[in-house]
Design a protein around this motif. Sequence first.
Motif, PDB file in Angstrom:
ATOM      1  N   TYR A  79       0.840  -1.202   0.000  1.00 16.43           N
ATOM      2  CA  TYR A  79       0.000   0.000   0.000  1.00 16.43           C
ATOM      3  C   TYR A  79       0.876   1.252   0.000  1.00 16.43           C
ATOM      4  CZ  TYR A  79      -3.741   3.167   1.610  1.00 16.43           C
ATOM      5  OH  TYR A  79      -4.653   4.193   1.730  1.00 16.43           O
ATOM      6  N   ARG A  80       1.868   1.243   0.862  1.00 15.95           N
ATOM      7  CA  ARG A  80       2.785   2.382   0.962  1.00 15.95           C
ATOM      8  C   ARG A  80       3.587   2.571  -0.324  1.00 15.95           C
ATOM      9  NH1 ARG A  80       8.143   3.265   1.902  1.00 15.95           N
ATOM     10  NH2 ARG A  80       8.695   5.117   3.164  1.00 15.95           N
ATOM     11  N   GLU A  81       4.109   1.485  -0.868  1.00 19.94           N
ATOM     12  CA  GLU A  81       4.971   1.573  -2.044  1.00 19.94           C
ATOM     13  C   GLU A  81       4.232   2.166  -3.238  1.00 19.94           C
ATOM     14  OE1 GLU A  81       8.330   1.396  -4.396  1.00 19.94           O
ATOM     15  OE2 GLU A  81       8.057   1.330  -2.218  1.00 19.94           O
ATOM     16  N   LYS A  82       2.974   1.801  -3.417  1.00 23.45           N
ATOM     17  CA  LYS A  82       2.202   2.363  -4.523  1.00 23.45           C
ATOM     18  C   LYS A  82       2.088   3.876  -4.390  1.00 23.45           C
ATOM     19  CE  LYS A  82      -0.527  -1.815  -5.365  1.00 23.45           C
ATOM     20  NZ  LYS A  82      -1.859  -2.465  -5.246  1.00 23.45           N
ATOM     21  N   MET A  83       1.891   4.355  -3.181  1.00 27.27           N
ATOM     22  CA  MET A  83       1.778   5.796  -2.979  1.00 27.27           C
ATOM     23  C   MET A  83       3.121   6.481  -3.208  1.00 27.27           C
ATOM     24  SD  MET A  83      -0.770   6.048   0.290  1.00 27.27           S
ATOM     25  CE  MET A  83      -1.098   7.756  -0.036  1.00 27.27           C
ATOM     26  N   VAL A  84       4.196   5.879  -2.708  1.00 32.50           N
ATOM     27  CA  VAL A  84       5.525   6.472  -2.875  1.00 32.50           C
ATOM     28  C   VAL A  84       5.880   6.557  -4.358  1.00 32.50           C
ATOM     29  CG1 VAL A  84       7.986   6.130  -2.458  1.00 32.50           C
ATOM     30  CG2 VAL A  84       6.352   5.791  -0.597  1.00 32.50           C
ATOM     31  N   VAL A  85       5.598   5.498  -5.111  1.00 28.04           N
ATOM     32  CA  VAL A  85       5.884   5.503  -6.549  1.00 28.04           C
ATOM     33  C   VAL A  85       5.129   6.639  -7.238  1.00 28.04           C
ATOM     34  CG1 VAL A  85       5.496   4.230  -8.697  1.00 28.04           C
ATOM     35  CG2 VAL A  85       6.487   3.071  -6.720  1.00 28.04           C
ATOM     36  N   ASN A  86       3.879   6.826  -6.889  1.00 29.72           N
ATOM     37  CA  ASN A  86       3.087   7.900  -7.490  1.00 29.72           C
ATOM     38  C   ASN A  86       3.649   9.270  -7.146  1.00 29.72           C
ATOM     39  OD1 ASN A  86       1.302   6.132  -8.729  1.00 29.72           O
ATOM     40  ND2 ASN A  86      -0.151   6.158  -7.027  1.00 29.72           N
ATOM     41  N   TYR A  87       4.077   9.455  -5.908  1.00 25.16           N
ATOM     42  CA  TYR A  87       4.622  10.755  -5.522  1.00 25.16           C
ATOM     43  C   TYR A  87       5.970  11.017  -6.186  1.00 25.16           C
ATOM     44  CZ  TYR A  87       0.971  11.767  -2.142  1.00 25.16           C
ATOM     45  OH  TYR A  87      -0.240  12.056  -1.559  1.00 25.16           O
ATOM     46  N   ARG A  88       6.784   9.988  -6.338  1.00 21.33           N
ATOM     47  CA  ARG A  88       8.066  10.186  -7.026  1.00 21.33           C
ATOM     48  C   ARG A  88       7.821  10.532  -8.496  1.00 21.33           C
ATOM     49  NH1 ARG A  88      11.532   9.815  -3.292  1.00 21.33           N
ATOM     50  NH2 ARG A  88      11.604   8.146  -1.731  1.00 21.33           N
ATOM     51  N   ALA A  89       6.809   9.930  -9.095  1.00 22.31           N
ATOM     52  CA  ALA A  89       6.467  10.279 -10.470  1.00 22.31           C
ATOM     53  C   ALA A  89       5.976  11.722 -10.559  1.00 22.31           C
ATOM     54  CB  ALA A  89       5.399   9.326 -11.000  1.00 22.31           C
ATOM     55  N   ALA A  90       5.196  12.158  -9.567  1.00 17.90           N
ATOM     56  CA  ALA A  90       4.689  13.535  -9.566  1.00 17.90           C
ATOM     57  C   ALA A  90       5.827  14.546  -9.461  1.00 17.90           C
ATOM     58  CB  ALA A  90       3.702  13.735  -8.424  1.00 17.90           C
ATOM     59  N   SER A  91       6.863  14.195  -8.714  1.00 20.18           N
ATOM     60  CA  SER A  91       7.983  15.132  -8.546  1.00 20.18           C
ATOM     61  C   SER A  91       8.783  15.285  -9.829  1.00 20.18           C
ATOM     62  CB  SER A  91       8.902  14.659  -7.418  1.00 20.18           C
ATOM     63  OG  SER A  91       9.616  13.496  -7.794  1.00 20.18           O
ATOM     64  N   LYS A  92       8.680  14.288 -10.731  1.00 16.92           N
ATOM     65  CA  LYS A  92       9.426  14.321 -11.987  1.00 16.92           C
ATOM     66  C   LYS A  92       8.529  14.617 -13.181  1.00 16.92           C
ATOM     67  CE  LYS A  92      12.856  10.964 -10.380  1.00 16.92           C
ATOM     68  NZ  LYS A  92      13.508   9.663 -10.639  1.00 16.92           N
ATOM     69  N   GLU A  93       7.325  15.042 -12.887  1.00 17.55           N
ATOM     70  CA  GLU A  93       6.335  15.213 -13.954  1.00 17.55           C
ATOM     71  C   GLU A  93       6.828  16.134 -15.054  1.00 17.55           C
ATOM     72  OE1 GLU A  93       2.645  17.307 -12.980  1.00 17.55           O
ATOM     73  OE2 GLU A  93       1.592  15.568 -13.758  1.00 17.55           O
ATOM     74  N   GLN A  94       7.510  17.207 -14.689  1.00 16.27           N
ATOM     75  CA  GLN A  94       7.957  18.175 -15.680  1.00 16.27           C
ATOM     76  C   GLN A  94       9.479  18.304 -15.743  1.00 16.27           C
ATOM     77  OE1 GLN A  94       5.583  21.502 -14.163  1.00 16.27           O
ATOM     78  NE2 GLN A  94       4.337  21.402 -16.004  1.00 16.27           N
ATOM     79  N   ASP A  95      10.168  17.598 -14.855  1.00 20.63           N
ATOM     80  CA  ASP A  95      11.624  17.733 -14.826  1.00 20.63           C
ATOM     81  C   ASP A  95      12.224  16.474 -14.228  1.00 20.63           C
ATOM     82  OD1 ASP A  95      14.295  18.390 -14.269  1.00 20.63           O
ATOM     83  OD2 ASP A  95      13.803  20.507 -14.122  1.00 20.63           O
ATOM     84  N   GLU A  96      13.028  15.768 -14.981  1.00 23.59           N
ATOM     85  CA  GLU A  96      13.594  14.502 -14.527  1.00 23.59           C
ATOM     86  C   GLU A  96      14.548  14.670 -13.352  1.00 23.59           C
ATOM     87  OE1 GLU A  96      13.105  11.236 -15.202  1.00 23.59           O
ATOM     88  OE2 GLU A  96      11.347  11.978 -16.262  1.00 23.59           O
ATOM     89  N   THR A  97      15.037  15.885 -13.107  1.00 28.49           N
ATOM     90  CA  THR A  97      15.944  16.089 -11.973  1.00 28.49           C
ATOM     91  C   THR A  97      15.202  16.094 -10.649  1.00 28.49           C
ATOM     92  OG1 THR A  97      15.760  18.504 -12.119  1.00 28.49           O
ATOM     93  CG2 THR A  97      17.505  17.436 -13.401  1.00 28.49           C
ATOM     94  N   ALA A  98      13.896  16.231 -10.672  1.00 25.40           N
ATOM     95  CA  ALA A  98      13.065  16.208  -9.462  1.00 25.40           C
ATOM     96  C   ALA A  98      13.544  17.208  -8.424  1.00 25.40           C
ATOM     97  CB  ALA A  98      13.032  14.807  -8.853  1.00 25.40           C
TER      98      ALA A  98
END
Length: 288
Positions: free
Chosen positions: A181-200
């Motif tokens: 449950y936690r990992e799915k949320m973390v993956v989504n948030y990491r993707a959100a941080s890189k949405e417009q810039d791969e350097t996050a």
Amino acid sequence: MRRRHFLFLLGGSLLLPLKTTPAWPICNSVSVLDAPLELGGKWGGSAPSDAAAVMERMRTACLAGVALVSDRQPDRLRVDNHAGTLPSIWLHSQPPRTGWIIVSIGTRDWCKLAYQFGHEFGHVLCNSWQSDAKPQTPCQWIEEALVEAFSLRGLGLLADAWEHAPPFPRDAAFADAIRDYREKMVVNYRAASKEQDETASLRKWFNQHEASLHVNGGVKAAAGAVSTMLDLLQTDATMIADLGALNRWPGRSGVPLHHYLNLWEKSCVELKAPGRLPVRLRNLLAQQ
């Protein structure tokens, strides 16, 4: 997703919060770690005692080793389950020293309960439970991202504790469900941080979203900052103590960002908190 709301549904009636009064320091011997926990609302097929056991475990996991510095900690915590509503802190004036959390879960949905409780409990830790704690832009996004990270960190620790000493008989394997449950949320948030810039980069994310954060400071708007906050709290857990120094000034999150960070640092000094978190965020956001 949700965040603090100011209407409360009880017994089919829509109640407005009571007239607010100014917050005051509480300064008592009870902390958010040991404040008695009481349950209200309708828990359906979930035994309230079981729900309480899960939340107590989550509270312990979230606060393990954390210095509690706030002078505005509640005497009691109340958690109500209201299916179909949004998880929130109910801002109220009576009883004045109770931190009141609303969750919305189905039968024995322990992952969701632990997560929702952890997030809203994070707001209590940030002194956002008294009647004057209405969230405000432009800086509410910082608290939302931090308490989301606080809950995600807590879920990881909860899973480890659950595996070694489950609260229910023969239930150690449920730790894997918590981790998933936690990992799915973390993956989504990491993707959100890189949405417009791969350097996050938090700075680049903030520069791209600053205008919208002046309008909406909820956790959905702050999603791109959550992974950075999680990394900070997991790298240096002593920073969590600095959450207890938030919102102790007039204006709370409704002040400009540089002023918000200045006030937070000053509050840390007053409470003898480490003060590393606001300094680190100032550096990441390039705020002078």
